[in-house]
Enzyme design. Structure first.
Site: not given
Length: 299
Positions: A161, A134
């Site tokens: 992400k 992330y």
């Protein structure tokens, strides 16, 4: 299982006493299915996970998986400050039937780059599920391209992400790690992310207008860029109001406008006022009209 596509960063419904409203989880997941999204990303920022205890997070992962009952792909966000806590949540996600985990970098303390990289390697080495990094430089330390390429070379790290406005970096990730899945993270830049090569998107507003972003992705795939741009603009009018109102409380209010139980956000998030609700209703009106029109065309 292919994990590309549109994922709502699932909200967490709360009761008046701020406990998790477990009676509302089924209706929320049913709505996600009706929106036609590919899956849900559970336990992240949008779910107010950082305002929950470790036990609450683990229980919510299990409850969502049970309510989804195989109808949606499941990614569990297990990011924490402590590596041991992330490992615990990862084990719970695997037992609950998730397809992948994701984790924000450990935050608050000024961890060194070797410490952050070691955190991800241990999570990837230990987890029974593939890991999605992330990258969220607005909230944590961001990654350099060489760091991301190094992480994505790990056999159990399958993607990223990318919650960043740096579309240059997104494209460079796709070029340097062509087998990795890159998810666009900022809803207001979803079209830009797809244009630069993202194969999926994870976002807060997909909880209540995921169908619009499913359509946007289809337009991009078909080369209908002007139509996709109009859909993005429609979404961005809602997002502009959400930013003013407060993204978390406002998103839950929009669920309520659509007849879904969301409740309020946990303190210190503020409660939504009547003027906020009026602004949200006006902003989301074109989305609801578009949805109704699309529904009539599909009959």
């Amino acid at each position: 299982m292919k994990l590309e596509g549109i994922y709502s960063a699932l909200l967490t419904p709360f009761c008046e006493d701020e406990s998790i409203d477990r009676q509302a989880i089924g209706a929320l997941l049913d709505f996600q299915v009706r929106l036609g999204i590919d899956g849900v990303y559970v336990g992240g920022s949008s779910g107010e996970a950082m305002l929950q205890s470790l036990d609450e997070r683990a229980d919510y992962l299990s409850d969502v998986a049970a309510a989804a009952s195989g109808r949606l792909k499941l990614i569990a966000h297990v990011g924490t400050i402590a590596t041991r806590d992330a490992l615990t949540l990862s084990q719970n996600a695997a037992k609950s039937g998730y397809q992948a985990i994701s984790a924000i970098p450990p935050f608050y303390y000024d961890f060194s780059r070797p410490e952050v990289m070691a955190h991800y390697r241990e999570l990837a080495d230990t987890s029974a599920l593939p890991l999605i990094v992330y990258n969220f430089p607005a909230r944590t330390s961001g990654f350099t391209l060489p760091e991301l390429v190094e992480l994505l070379s790990h056999p159990n790290i399958i993607g990223i992400k990318h919650t960043s406005s740096d579309m240059f970096q997104l494209e460079r990730i796709r070029d340097a790690a062509p087998d990795a899945i890159v998810y666009n993270g900022y809803d207001e830049m979803c079209l830009a992310g797809f244009a630069m090569g993202a194969q999926g998107a994870i976002g807060t507003t997909y909880n209540f207008m995921g169908d619009l972003f499913v359509a946007l992705r289809a337009c991009v795939a078909a080369g209908r860029i002007e139509e996709a741009r109009l859909l993005q603009a429609m979404a961005n009018r809602v997002i502009q109001v959400l930013i003013k109102v407060g993204v978390m409380p406002g998103s839950k209010a929009l669920l309520g406008i659509m007849g879904l139980p969301g409740g309020a956000s946990r303190r210190p998030f503020r409660k939504v006022k009547e003027a906020d609700l009026a602004a949200l209703r006006e902003a989301v009106g074109p989305v609801l009209a578009w949805r109704e029109s699309a529904s009539r065309k599909s009959v």
